[in-house]
Structures are given as C-alpha cells and as structure tokens.
Design an enzyme around this catalytic site. Sequence first.
Site, mmCIF file in Angstrom:
data_model
loop_
_atom_site.group_PDB
_atom_site.id
_atom_site.type_symbol
_atom_site.label_atom_id
_atom_site.label_comp_id
_atom_site.label_asym_id
_atom_site.label_seq_id
_atom_site.Cartn_x
_atom_site.Cartn_y
_atom_site.Cartn_z
ATOM 1 C CD GLU A 141 -3.236 0.603 2.108
ATOM 2 O OE1 GLU A 141 -3.065 0.045 2.935
ATOM 3 O OE2 GLU A 141 -4.380 1.294 1.783
ATOM 4 C CG HIS A 190 7.256 -29.528 2.063
ATOM 5 N ND1 HIS A 190 8.005 -30.677 1.566
ATOM 6 C CD2 HIS A 190 8.061 -29.012 3.019
ATOM 7 C CE1 HIS A 190 9.105 -30.851 2.374
ATOM 8 N NE2 HIS A 190 9.201 -29.959 3.319
ATOM 9 C CE LYS A 208 -11.177 3.711 1.893
ATOM 10 N NZ LYS A 208 -10.565 4.731 2.652
HETATM 11 O O1 PA5 Z 1 -2.805 1.934 5.898
HETATM 12 C C1 PA5 Z 1 -3.746 2.445 5.665
HETATM 13 O O2 PA5 Z 1 -4.153 3.771 5.750
HETATM 14 C C2 PA5 Z 1 -5.046 1.615 5.515
HETATM 15 O O3 PA5 Z 1 -4.785 0.187 5.303
HETATM 16 C C3 PA5 Z 1 -6.130 1.898 6.788
HETATM 17 O O4 PA5 Z 1 -5.216 1.545 7.803
HETATM 18 C C4 PA5 Z 1 -7.229 1.179 6.498
HETATM 19 O O5 PA5 Z 1 -7.875 1.595 5.412
HETATM 20 C C5 PA5 Z 1 -8.416 1.312 7.720
HETATM 21 O O6 PA5 Z 1 -8.536 2.819 7.660
HETATM 22 P P1 PA5 Z 1 -8.854 3.590 9.095
HETATM 23 O O7 PA5 Z 1 -8.155 3.112 10.337
HETATM 24 O O8 PA5 Z 1 -9.137 4.963 8.772
HETATM 25 O O9 PA5 Z 1 -10.244 2.753 9.483
#
Ligand code: PA5
Length: 460
Positions: free
Chosen positions: A289, A315, A429
């Site tokens: 990410e 394996h 989203k």
């Molecule tokens: O790393 C990130 O920013 C995302 O993976 C968030 O952790 C995830 O989308 C959850 O978001 P939030 O903590 O705002 O609910």
Amino acid sequence: MTISIDYTNMMSTAVAGGISDTEWAGSVATFEAAHARFRELAASEVVGFVGAATDEKLLSQSVEFAESARGNFDDVVVLGIGGSALGTIALRTALLAYGWNALDAAARRGFPRLHVLDNVDPVTIAGLLGRVDLARTLWIVISKSGGTAETMSQFLIVHSRYIEAGLEPARNFVFVTDPTQGALRPLAQSLGVRALDIPSNIGGRFSVLTPVGVLPTALSGIDVRALLEGAADMARRCETAELGRNPAGVYAVSQWLSDTGHGRTMNVFMPYSDQLRDLADWFVQLWAESLGKVRRDGEFVGQTPLPALGATDQHSQVQLFMEGPENKTLTFVSVKERGVDLEISGQFPDVTGVAYLAGHSLAELIDVELRATAGALAKRGRPNLTIAIDRVDPWHLGGLIMLLELATAYAGQLYGVDAFDQPGVELGKQFAYAMLGRPGSEAAVKEWETLPRPDARWQV
Ligand code: PA5
C-alpha cells in the site's frame, strides 16, 4: 539483543545477476539523499511514526487504560481493518498465540483473550458475538479516519447488541482514532466512551506502535515498553545516512535496486517461525500500500510483496521461487533462540530414511532448512537476504517493525512516490458508497452507471 541483516545473497558476488559492487557503490549517494528527504519529513512532523517509539505521553494513554481495565474483561475484541488490525494480529500471533514463551500461564491469569475482527464477514462476527459475554467484553474500535465503512458497521452491530440487552455500553467500548478528525471523536463524546489518540501524522499501516497496537497488547499483558524500546533502538541505528550501517537503508536499497535494475518485481517475505507468520501479512500491507503507486511522471512502480512461511512453504511455493520466473527476491527471517526445543529421538537406527535425524533438534532442523533453502536459491541465481533476530520477544518485534517501517519510508523516497497515502483505494470505496446510498456519492453513482454491465456472452 541484536537484529542483523545478511545480504550477501543479494549481491553479484554470490548470486549470478545480483546487485554489482558498482551499482551498490552508485546507490550510496542516492540513499543519502533519500535519507535526508525522509529525515526532513520526520523533523517537520509531517510523518510521525518514528516518534511514536519514544512518545511517553502516547504510551501512557494505553498503559493507564490497560491498568484501569485490569480484571474487568474476559475478552478484548479489536474492530478495525487494514493498518488498524494487521499489526495487532502480528503481535498477538508472535507473543500470545504460543503460550510457552510469551507469558507463562501464571502471568497470563487475569489477562483477557484477544480477538481481532478485521473483516465484515457476518459468519465470523456472528460467531464471536455468540461466544462472548457482552458484560465481560471490551470492544476496541480502531479507525484513523474514524469513518471506515467496515469498522463502523462492526461497531454499529455490536453497539446495538448492548442496547438490546439493556446494558450500558460506555464501559465496554474504547475508541482509538485521530485526535480531531472523523466520526468516532464526536461519537465518543456523545456516548461517554474513552477515546485514545492516533497522532494525526501517523497513517494506518505505520501506526502499530501507537495505541492501535499498543492498547490491545498492553491489555493482554505484553511488555509494551520493551516493544517501544526495541523500536527506538532500531530508529537510532537508522539515524545514520551511511548506507552500509543503516539496516533499513540496506533493506530498502537492496530491494529497490533488485526491482528497478534486475526485474525482481516481487518480494517474498518468509519468516522461519510460526510466531512470525502474521508479521508477513503486516509487512505485505506495508510494502504494497505504501509503494504500489503511479509516480508523477506516469510510471507505475512498486514491488509486489508475497507472504510465505518457512519451512512449510518449502513444500509449496518454493518450487516456484526456485524455477519459476526470475522476478523475485526473498526475505527470510531467522530466530536464533526459540526458548524451547525438542530433540529428535533415535528409535530406529536401522532405518536409514530416519536414522540421520536422531540427535538433532527441531530448532536446528528449521534453521538448517532456512540456510539450505537460501543457499539453493542463491545457486540458482535467486537473490535473497536473511534478517536474523535473537528471540521473538517484544524488544525484537519492536525493532523489526521499525526496521521495516523505515525501509518502506526510504523505499518511497527511492521510488519517488508518497509512501504515506493510498489514493488507489478511493475509487472502489466511492463505488461501494454509491451502492450503499451514502450522501455525497452522486458523482460515483453516475460513474458506476457508465461501467459495462455483466455480459451474457461472457458468463458460464
Ligand atoms: O494503511 C492505511 O492507511 C489503511 O490500510 C488503513 O489502515 C485502513 O484503510 C483502515 O483505515 P482506518 O484506520 O481509517 O479505518
């Protein structure tokens, strides 16, 4: 207490097609510049995750809450997703799931069970709701943005159970969220629920050392101070801009050079420890990410991380790693002392297929398997490195977490992308909001309606 990286097998001196001395020498100045740019972001408090390791005030929010909750709950359940859940899952697996070394049975008495609900599959959530005693359960609702649909839905469902049961919910919930933004803050106020902070300059996947990961693990009796001390120690080691002395720099540069100069577009993260299996998932989110981005010049960048587990995956996936496309690096994590060992007994000296195992131990076997796999991969021209830790304990986990977070931050600079945003997840989203009728998603509704509908010709 040490954490070290052996990256011999990333280099052309050991692996055909590995990184050459000239390339490495050429990247020294590039790293120095990347290090300086990241330092600037940290110094100006644009990015805050390094500071979390030494933030006493932030630590005390979790420690004090955990102390005040002691003895009140049998179960603690984290409601969160992505960066709000994966770090806690990794810490739970490493430090709690394997009882013998985490906390002995006596010390664990009085600490609640820790669950993490990181999805919205009704089967899982209904299952857990059916098992826990609401009055004796603490729900930690974790969301940096304070508005993530999955987490808010979980919260709304669980909260309504308290109302239906005629229970006063305030004492059974605690929120962990941004100090000012999002829906959870005002909700905390109106419901009288305590809310702990995720500093505004620390994003989800970099937040495990804030109350996001520290509160649930403190409630479980883990030495969270040692966790942060390990992280702070690694942060200090990485203060140097001298590449050869900066472990996170070495990790970032070796992966970046392998990807951009040698077509190693995938990074397999393979601890040889059951305790660290979920650390691989945490790392996968962090690397993917943070680095999988469109650069300003339009170039698509990022190395695809893949979780694996040694020796189990020898394996399974290792066949692919050995002979499949030459597009991977492997990151092994080795553990020097496992705290417990089992000797392999020699009951059948005449059966050659098993006799050689006698007298060796499982800790020796798993370590030998790692070294054998690393050597075999190197011989086939498959670059790999090994991060070695002394023990799986809070101090070493804190150090490992900080090492990988810093490496990710440096890699963002090397690739020329912002490691701290995630614009690519927005469109999905928005489409989900459109389908759920969230106000303000009218533009997404329109865009959604222009998408091709399922076509009967392509269905079977
Ligand atoms: O790393 C990130 O920013 C995302 O993976 C968030 O952790 C995830 O989308 C959850 O978001 P939030 O903590 O705002 O609910």
